[in-house]
Design a protein around this motif. Structure first.
Motif, PDB file in Angstrom:
ATOM      1  N   THR B   4       0.609  -1.233   0.037  1.00 38.71           N
ATOM      2  CA  THR B   4      -0.186   0.047  -0.072  1.00 38.71           C
ATOM      3  C   THR B   4       0.759   1.332   0.182  1.00 38.71           C
ATOM      4  N   GLN B   5       2.064   1.254   0.295  1.00 34.85           N
ATOM      5  CA  GLN B   5       3.015   2.225   0.414  1.00 34.85           C
ATOM      6  C   GLN B   5       3.369   2.603  -1.036  1.00 34.85           C
ATOM      7  N   PRO B   6       2.831   4.116  -1.275  1.00 39.88           N
ATOM      8  CA  PRO B   6       3.053   4.615  -2.575  1.00 39.88           C
ATOM      9  C   PRO B   6       4.419   4.527  -3.057  1.00 39.88           C
ATOM     10  N   LEU B   7       4.663   4.511  -4.317  1.00 37.12           N
ATOM     11  CA  LEU B   7       6.074   4.389  -5.080  1.00 37.12           C
ATOM     12  C   LEU B   7       6.602   5.948  -5.050  1.00 37.12           C
ATOM     13  N   LEU B   8       5.914   6.703  -5.449  1.00 40.91           N
ATOM     14  CA  LEU B   8       6.237   8.134  -5.329  1.00 40.91           C
ATOM     15  C   LEU B   8       5.394   8.821  -4.405  1.00 40.91           C
ATOM     16  N   ASP B   9       5.882   9.435  -3.433  1.00 40.16           N
ATOM     17  CA  ASP B   9       4.962  10.157  -2.385  1.00 40.16           C
ATOM     18  C   ASP B   9       5.546  11.644  -2.129  1.00 40.16           C
ATOM     19  N   ILE B  10       4.665  12.517  -2.735  1.00 40.48           N
ATOM     20  CA  ILE B  10       5.325  13.934  -2.159  1.00 40.48           C
ATOM     21  C   ILE B  10       4.239  14.543  -1.574  1.00 40.48           C
ATOM     22  N   ALA B  11       4.892  15.067  -0.604  1.00 43.52           N
ATOM     23  CA  ALA B  11       3.788  15.619   0.554  1.00 43.52           C
ATOM     24  C   ALA B  11       4.233  17.164   0.827  1.00 43.52           C
ATOM     25  N   GLY B  12       3.141  18.176   0.627  1.00 49.14           N
ATOM     26  CA  GLY B  12       3.607  19.494   0.997  1.00 49.14           C
ATOM     27  C   GLY B  12       4.630  20.104   0.278  1.00 49.14           C
ATOM     28  N   LEU B  13       5.101  19.705  -0.831  1.00 54.27           N
ATOM     29  CA  LEU B  13       6.467  20.247  -1.458  1.00 54.27           C
ATOM     30  C   LEU B  13       6.117  21.739  -2.005  1.00 54.27           C
ATOM     31  N   THR B  14       7.030  22.693  -1.365  1.00 54.63           N
ATOM     32  CA  THR B  14       6.740  24.057  -1.796  1.00 54.63           C
ATOM     33  C   THR B  14       8.208  24.358  -2.053  1.00 54.63           C
ATOM     34  N   LEU B  15       8.438  25.203  -3.284  1.00 50.11           N
ATOM     35  CA  LEU B  15       9.544  25.569  -3.642  1.00 50.11           C
ATOM     36  C   LEU B  15       9.733  26.994  -4.018  1.00 50.11           C
ATOM     37  N   GLU B  16      10.427  27.986  -3.434  1.00 53.27           N
ATOM     38  CA  GLU B  16      10.509  29.343  -3.819  1.00 53.27           C
ATOM     39  C   GLU B  16      12.008  29.668  -4.105  1.00 53.27           C
ATOM     40  N   LEU B  17      11.868  30.323  -5.096  1.00 57.12           N
ATOM     41  CA  LEU B  17      13.294  30.858  -5.705  1.00 57.12           C
ATOM     42  C   LEU B  17      13.345  32.412  -5.550  1.00 57.12           C
ATOM     43  N   PRO B  18      14.566  32.835  -5.221  1.00 60.99           N
ATOM     44  CA  PRO B  18      14.697  34.378  -4.907  1.00 60.99           C
ATOM     45  C   PRO B  18      14.579  35.102  -6.344  1.00 60.99           C
ATOM     46  N   GLY B  19      13.825  36.139  -6.411  1.00 61.00           N
ATOM     47  CA  GLY B  19      13.421  37.062  -7.479  1.00 61.00           C
ATOM     48  C   GLY B  19      12.407  36.459  -8.294  1.00 61.00           C
ATOM     49  N   THR B  20      11.375  35.886  -7.575  1.00 55.15           N
ATOM     50  CA  THR B  20      10.214  35.412  -7.949  1.00 55.15           C
ATOM     51  C   THR B  20       9.152  35.816  -7.078  1.00 55.15           C
ATOM     52  N   ALA B  21       7.989  36.215  -7.764  1.00 56.51           N
ATOM     53  CA  ALA B  21       6.849  36.614  -7.067  1.00 56.51           C
ATOM     54  C   ALA B  21       5.983  35.690  -6.254  1.00 56.51           C
ATOM     55  N   ARG B  22       5.860  34.407  -6.988  1.00 55.47           N
ATOM     56  CA  ARG B  22       5.435  33.354  -6.268  1.00 55.47           C
ATOM     57  C   ARG B  22       6.062  32.073  -6.117  1.00 55.47           C
ATOM     58  N   PRO B  23       5.965  31.265  -5.357  1.00 50.97           N
ATOM     59  CA  PRO B  23       6.451  30.054  -5.557  1.00 50.97           C
ATOM     60  C   PRO B  23       6.355  29.214  -6.656  1.00 50.97           C
ATOM     61  N   LEU B  24       7.330  28.422  -6.949  1.00 51.62           N
ATOM     62  CA  LEU B  24       7.250  27.465  -8.165  1.00 51.62           C
ATOM     63  C   LEU B  24       6.007  26.560  -7.932  1.00 51.62           C
TER      64      LEU B  24
END
Lengths: 280, 369
Positions: B4-24
């Motif tokens: 039952t364990q998922p192969l790919l599990d992405i949880a709450g991924l937030t990515l911010e880059l400097p110089g951008t107005a919103r997170p990617l």
């Protein structure tokens, strides 16, 4: 379709007969990129040319604009049959440009990166003899016609989105009031929401200006929205042509059927599509 | 490890880059299970490819990352050095849109494959050679022994994409990331490649993250489909449900502007405006500015993904509800309606208890009327 009198203004704006183009192959022999291609497009009409890569659809589009010279066959725009030689002299070249204009897939490559939207249109207008004041006014009208505002008018291509760039490329093509607009995969690289906007824009322009469209695409679903007639090409030949709804709803040629079967839709099974494709 | 364990599990991924107005990426959460094809759709800049690259541990340098990415139980974002190389070489494989960009034009097809095999631990040259031929056969190239000696320019786009897929399979990865892998191909070739990928998935029990801008393709090919907008997941449903009952206005907008065979020009309804760039930020719902259903409150509503109730309301004692979720302020939330159902089936839990009192209060109000 044959036998129409093409000299008057009542005839089709674009008449193409028995167009043929071959290229030499490296090992000797020749590749037939187009053979026996013929069609008519009335004023304000639109023709779709579809087929897989290598079917010869872009070769036909380029012959219409005069970027490639045909081996044989005739192209007549508004009753004026093109000579077999390229136009000589500036006046003749500009006259040819006013007949047929082209919009390419990637506007980033076809727009001058140094010119703003307005300058880009002014360049085209002045080249074709417009006076400064008239050119200014016409440039603004063209920008408005393709849905670009004052910000985009002063922006260079890098500062525009893909959809805005393509709108600008369309405006530039329309600047000389061409009889025919050839679009080679002109919406293929756009996001779906933008693609639908540009298709709507082309439809509007066609209605308002009466320009005839030749729409080259690999995407049958897109072609159906924008064309009255469809020509299906395979290995340089037209395997099927007729009114678009007929061609798509009741394809006669196995190749057309294979192309249609391969378009993904709900309940579609790639394995089944592959069987239809292999059976062609 | 359980199944039952998922192969790919992405949880709450937030990515911010400097110089951008919103997170990617903003609070991206998704799972791909063994043997499953998860579709990821959305327009340019929505974060589809960045999400896929997260599974490879290839997030842009200098960014601030929050959340967790797990592949087959391994935390990918903490991998370094040899462990990260092994992860990229063996556990996950990515197939890109343009096979010509993935292949070295001056090297032979066979070298491309044996190099991949060497990374995967097949170091014996002769064994690698034999395995390369085998792989080309497995992806349906007609004369594999000849193709290993050819260079990329000698093959068509469809054949090269098969070569790239053969390379991706070299290490027998658990997870395949297909990023617009068939978008540059003719429809007929696309059907062949998709058929091949489906067969391989069945044989090898790999999971697949399938990125596409073509909604009809996602509908036809994926088990579940996830819709992204401006770095956020706005809706997730099983493919048939998403296309029969799209719940987020953006999903409806995308469907309304996707050309369909048999449609007429009147059916094609463009979404106004354009996909937002990284220079645009949003105090509320990122889609509000383009949304035909937006209300003033949407401009300030911070998006929250909520479970969906089934179309037509919850069915007491009915079959289990297909898991789906959407992030729209205007959607009736399943959470506020579900307790009645859960109460009837005897489910318990803190949220249910509080919900049940609300539900009984509501029915009390109803009775008073």
């Amino acid at each position: 379709m044959a036998g129409t009198q093409e000299t008057g203004h009542d005839g089709p704006v674009l008449s193409v007969d028995a167009l043929r183009k071959t290229y030499p192959l490296p090992g000797g022999g020749r590749l037939t990129a187009a053979d026996g291609i013929g069609f008519r497009v009335p004023r304000g009409g639109s023709l779709g040319i579809v087929g897989e890569s290598g079917s010869g659809k872009t070769t036909v589009a380029r012959m219409l604009v005069g970027l490639i010279r045909a081996d044989s066959g005739t192209i007549a725009v508004a009753g004026h049959v093109r000579g077999s030689r390229p136009p000589r002299g500036r006046a003749a070249r500009l006259a040819r440009a006013r007949e047929v204009q082209m919009v390419f897939q990637d506007p980033y490559l076809s727009l001058d990166p140094r010119l703003t939207g307005r300058q880009c249109l002014l360049t085209a207008l002045r080249l074709h003899g417009a006076q400064a004041a008239a050119a200014d006014e016409r440039a603004l009208r063209l920008l408005d016609q393709v849905g670009l505002g004052s910000r985009e008018a002063e922006a260079r291509p890098h500062a525009l989105s893909g959809g805005q760039r393509q709108r600008l490329a369309i405006a530039r093509a329309l600047a000389v009031d061409p009889a025919v607009l050839v679009l080679d995969e002109a919406v293929a690289a756009l996001d779906v929401s933008i693609q639908a906007q540009v298709l709507g824009l082309l439809e509007e322009i066609r209605r308002e200006t009466g320009v005839a469209l030749v729409f080259v695409s690999h995407d049958l679903a897109v072609v159906q929205y924008i064309t009255d007639e469809t020509l299906v090409m395979r290995q340089g030949r037209a395997v099927e042509q007729g009114p678009t709804p007929h061609v798509l709803a009741d394809p006669q040629d196995p190749y057309t059927r294979a192309l249609l079967a391969a378009v993904p839709r709900e309940g579609w099974d790639p394995a089944e599509a592959v069987r239809t494709v292999r059976a062609r | 490890m359980t199944t039952t364990q998922p192969l790919l599990d992405i949880a709450g991924l937030t990515l911010e880059l400097p110089g951008t107005a919103r997170p990617l990426l903003a609070e991206v959460t998704l799972q791909v299970r063994t043997g499953e094809v998860l579709g990821l759709v959305g327009e340019s800049g929505s974060g589809k490819s960045t999400t896929a690259k997260a599974a490879l541990g290839m997030l842009p340098a200098g960014g601030r990352t929050e959340g967790r990415v797990t592949v087959d139980g391994t935390d990918v974002l903490t991998l370094r050095g040899e462990a990260l190389r092994a992860h990229r070489a063996r556990t996950v494989a990515m197939i890109h849109q343009d096979p010509r960009a993935a292949l070295n034009p001056v090297r032979r097809i066979g070298d491309f494959l044996t190099e991949r095999l060497a990374h995967a631990g097949v170091t014996d040259r002769r064994a690698a050679r034999a395995r390369a031929v085998e792989l080309l056969g497995a992806v349906g190239l007609p004369d594999p022994a000849r193709h290993v000696r050819q260079r990329p320019h000698e093959l068509s786009g469809g054949m090269l994409q098969r070569v790239v897929i053969a390379g991706a399979l070299a290490a027998e990865p658990r997870l395949l990331l297909a990023d617009e892998a068939t978008s540059a191909l003719d429809v007929t070739t696309q059907a062949e490649i998709l058929d091949l990928l489906r067969t391989l998935r069945a044989e090898r029990e790999t999971g697949m993250l399938f990125i596409t801008h073509d909604l009809h393709l996602a509908a036809a090919y994926c088990d579940r489909v996830l819709v992204m907008y401006a770095g956020r997941i706005v809706e997730q449903q099983p493919a048939p449900a998403l296309f029969a009952h799209p719940r987020h206005p953006y999903t409806r907008g995308l469907l309304g502007c996707s050309p369909t065979l048999g449609g007429t020009a009147a059916d094609l309804r463009p979404v106004p405006g354009r996909p937002p760039s990284l220079a645009e930020s949003f105090p509320g719902c990122p889609f509000a500015a383009r949304c035909p259903e937006a209300e003033p409150e949407c401009e300030t509503w911070a998006p929250v993904v909520s479970p969906l109730e089934p179309e037509g309301g919850p069915v007491p004692n009915g079959p289990p509800v297909p898991a789906g979720e959407a992030a729209c302020r205007r959607l009736p939330l399943a959470a506020s309606v579900a307790p009645a159902t859960h109460g009837a089936t005897g489910a318990s839990g803190a949220s249910t208890a509080s919900g049940a009192s609300e539900a009984s209060a509501a029915s009390g109000a109803e009775a008073a009327r």
